[in-house]
Design a protein around this motif. Structure first.
Motif, PDB file in Angstrom:
ATOM      1  N   UNK A  31      -3.703   2.783  -5.320  1.00  0.00           N
ATOM      2  CA  UNK A  31      -2.450   3.033  -4.610  1.00  0.00           C
ATOM      3  C   UNK A  31      -1.712   1.749  -4.198  1.00  0.00           C
ATOM      4  N   UNK A  32      -2.161   0.617  -4.680  1.00  0.00           N
ATOM      5  CA  UNK A  32      -1.586  -0.667  -4.254  1.00  0.00           C
ATOM      6  C   UNK A  32      -0.833  -1.322  -5.410  1.00  0.00           C
ATOM      7  N   UNK A  33       0.292  -1.944  -5.055  1.00  0.00           N
ATOM      8  CA  UNK A  33       1.068  -2.757  -5.994  1.00  0.00           C
ATOM      9  C   UNK A  33       0.943  -4.206  -5.561  1.00  0.00           C
ATOM     10  N   UNK A  34       0.534  -5.072  -6.475  1.00  0.00           N
ATOM     11  CA  UNK A  34       0.378  -6.498  -6.181  1.00  0.00           C
ATOM     12  C   UNK A  34       1.426  -7.274  -6.981  1.00  0.00           C
ATOM     13  N   UNK A  35       2.345  -7.941  -6.279  1.00  0.00           N
ATOM     14  CA  UNK A  35       3.347  -8.790  -6.906  1.00  0.00           C
ATOM     15  C   UNK A  35       2.836 -10.222  -6.892  1.00  0.00           C
ATOM     16  N   UNK A  36       3.017 -10.928  -8.001  1.00  0.00           N
ATOM     17  CA  UNK A  36       2.446 -12.250  -8.145  1.00  0.00           C
ATOM     18  C   UNK A  36       3.487 -13.318  -7.793  1.00  0.00           C
ATOM     19  N   UNK A  37       3.096 -14.237  -6.894  1.00  0.00           N
ATOM     20  CA  UNK A  37       3.903 -15.418  -6.559  1.00  0.00           C
ATOM     21  C   UNK A  37       5.374 -15.060  -6.372  1.00  0.00           C
ATOM     22  N   UNK A  83       0.843  -1.187   0.000  1.00  0.00           N
ATOM     23  CA  UNK A  83       0.000   0.000   0.000  1.00  0.00           C
ATOM     24  C   UNK A  83       0.882   1.242   0.000  1.00  0.00           C
ATOM     25  N   UNK A  84       0.571   2.184  -0.884  1.00  0.00           N
ATOM     26  CA  UNK A  84       1.320   3.444  -0.962  1.00  0.00           C
ATOM     27  C   UNK A  84       0.799   4.406   0.103  1.00  0.00           C
ATOM     28  N   UNK A  85       1.446   4.368   1.277  1.00  0.00           N
ATOM     29  CA  UNK A  85       1.088   5.263   2.375  1.00  0.00           C
ATOM     30  C   UNK A  85      -0.377   5.168   2.736  1.00  0.00           C
ATOM     31  N   UNK A  86      -0.992   6.334   2.932  1.00  0.00           N
ATOM     32  CA  UNK A  86      -2.401   6.392   3.333  1.00  0.00           C
ATOM     33  C   UNK A  86      -3.288   6.905   2.209  1.00  0.00           C
ATOM     34  N   UNK A  87      -2.806   6.845   0.954  1.00  0.00           N
ATOM     35  CA  UNK A  87      -3.587   7.339  -0.172  1.00  0.00           C
ATOM     36  C   UNK A  87      -4.878   6.538  -0.331  1.00  0.00           C
ATOM     37  N   UNK A  88      -5.913   7.217  -0.770  1.00  0.00           N
ATOM     38  CA  UNK A  88      -7.199   6.584  -0.958  1.00  0.00           C
ATOM     39  C   UNK A  88      -7.217   5.686  -2.173  1.00  0.00           C
ATOM     40  N   UNK A  89      -8.313   4.945  -2.328  1.00  0.00           N
ATOM     41  CA  UNK A  89      -8.405   3.955  -3.391  1.00  0.00           C
ATOM     42  C   UNK A  89      -8.488   4.579  -4.779  1.00  0.00           C
ATOM     43  N   UNK A  90      -8.816   5.864  -4.859  1.00  0.00           N
ATOM     44  CA  UNK A  90      -8.923   6.513  -6.166  1.00  0.00           C
ATOM     45  C   UNK A  90      -7.617   7.182  -6.585  1.00  0.00           C
ATOM     46  N   UNK A  91      -6.559   7.070  -5.760  1.00  0.00           N
ATOM     47  CA  UNK A  91      -5.285   7.706  -6.094  1.00  0.00           C
ATOM     48  C   UNK A  91      -4.601   6.959  -7.228  1.00  0.00           C
TER      49      UNK A  91
END
Length: 357
Positions: free
Chosen positions: A71-77, A43-51
């Motif tokens: 604001x989220x980065x999802x890395x796979x496996x 999660x990128x800090x406290x940024x909201x879901x629309x960032x």
């Protein structure tokens, strides 16, 4: 000129400070631990879901398989190649919003624990390991109890996964209880074992084992050794020994159990055959046999072969020359150099030589 030089130095210094600050800020980023083989969300800090944000890892674009969800980065496996410093920047001006140090590993499994006394009757040690290794830093807590009493545990200065405990009393039939707990940022696990004093006594192998042939004895080998140096009181807690030996040409061992000695003569060796010899040690009354000592190779005494000559010494003056006479050789030289010829041969050769000249 001085002002220009001062301005240049200030610019260089400012650039150095910026680079240093960036590196320090990377190292100061918050730490996130995740399990290898899972999908990881950062999660990128406290940024909201629309960032709207962009991500970098170690200063470069993220190339591993991933997706960005606001604001989220999802890395796979993830695997160990995914670890590093991740930075997120808010669009559209690219402002740095967060930094994460991603560390990957495994939660600990139950430790595999063994305890052994190779310094009987002083004390014992316990050692443990995790399989598979957790990769990330893992701490261990060890508690040893005996007769409803918690014993003092001394950590080994060399082996980090080992501790030492002194026997509070000897010849006790009350079991010891050992609890080893492994803890890291992804979880914990523990193992409890119980044992009686006499079951963990196991000396180290005998030391300085030497095997020598005995002159003029074609079937004998002299074996000597030292007590294990870790065994503290051989006089009051004597050891017995188990000797095994075999020729390299056979798979079957011969065995001899020995007491009150640190030497033995093998009398039934095969003449001229190489042998392998090992020893183990055990307390006379309790415990189990040690591991085998390092294998020693030796061969019984072999009678030296007599030295014989393969050629006959021929006196130089009696050896016939193999050099053929040339046409330019004077007759007088040939006559003086031919004392070994018989008179009959001399008379046959003289006319031929005169004809050549």
């Amino acid at each position: 000129m001085a002002n220009a030089l001062t301005s240049t130095c200030c610019v260089v210094l400012a650039a150095v400070v910026v680079v240093y600050a960036q590196r320090k800020s990377q190292q100061a980023g918050r730490i996130q631990y995740e399990k290898i083989g899972t999908d990881v969300t950062m999660q990128c800090g406290s940024l909201g879901s629309d960032a709207s944000v962009s991500w970098k890892v170690n200063g470069s674009d993220v190339k591993a398989r991933h997706r960005v969800e606001g604001p989220r980065l999802v890395l796979m496996s993830v695997d160990l190649s995914h670890k590093g410093y991740y930075s997120c920047f808010q669009d559209p001006h690219g402002e740095l919003r967060d930094q994460i140090s991603l560390r990957l590993g495994m939660p600990p499994t139950r430790p595999q624990v063994i305890c052994r006394s190779n310094t009987y009757p002083k004390g014992f040690y316990c050692s443990w390991h995790l399989q598979p290794p957790p990769v990330i830093q893992t701490e261990f807590q060890v508690m040893v109890e005996h007769n409803q009493r918690v014993l003092e545990v001394e950590r080994d200065p060399v082996h980090k996964n080992r501790c030492h405990v002194k026997f509070p009393e000897l010849f006790s039939a009350i079991p010891y209880r050992v609890n080893v707990t492994a803890i890291n940022s992804l979880g914990s696990a523990h193992t409890v074992i119980s044992f009686e004093e006499i079951t963990i006594v196991k000396p180290d192998p005998p030391e300085k084992v030497e095997v020598k042939p005995i002159p003029n004895k074609v079937q004998r080998l002299e074996v000597t050794w030292n007590h294990p140096s870790t065994w503290p009181d051989v006089e009051n807690f004597p050891l017995k020994y188990f000797l095994r030996y075999r020729p390299l040409i056979r798979d079957d061992w011969q065995h001899v159990e020995l007491t009150d000695t640190t030497r033995h003569t093998i009398t039934d060796a095969y003449a001229g055959k190489e042998y392998i010899i090992q020893l183990a040690a055990k307390d006379m009354e309790v415990g189990t046999w040690s591991d085998w000592s390092v294998a020693i190779h030796a061969t019984p005494w072999v009678e030296p072969l007599p030295i014989t000559s393969t050629t006959e010494d021929i006196p130089i003056e009696t050896m016939p020359s193999t050099e053929l006479p040339s046409a330019a050789t004077p007759l007088s030289r040939l006559i003086s150099a031919a004392p070994a010829f018989s008179s009959s041969c001399y008379l046959l050769l003289a006319p031929a030589l005169l004809f050549i000249m």
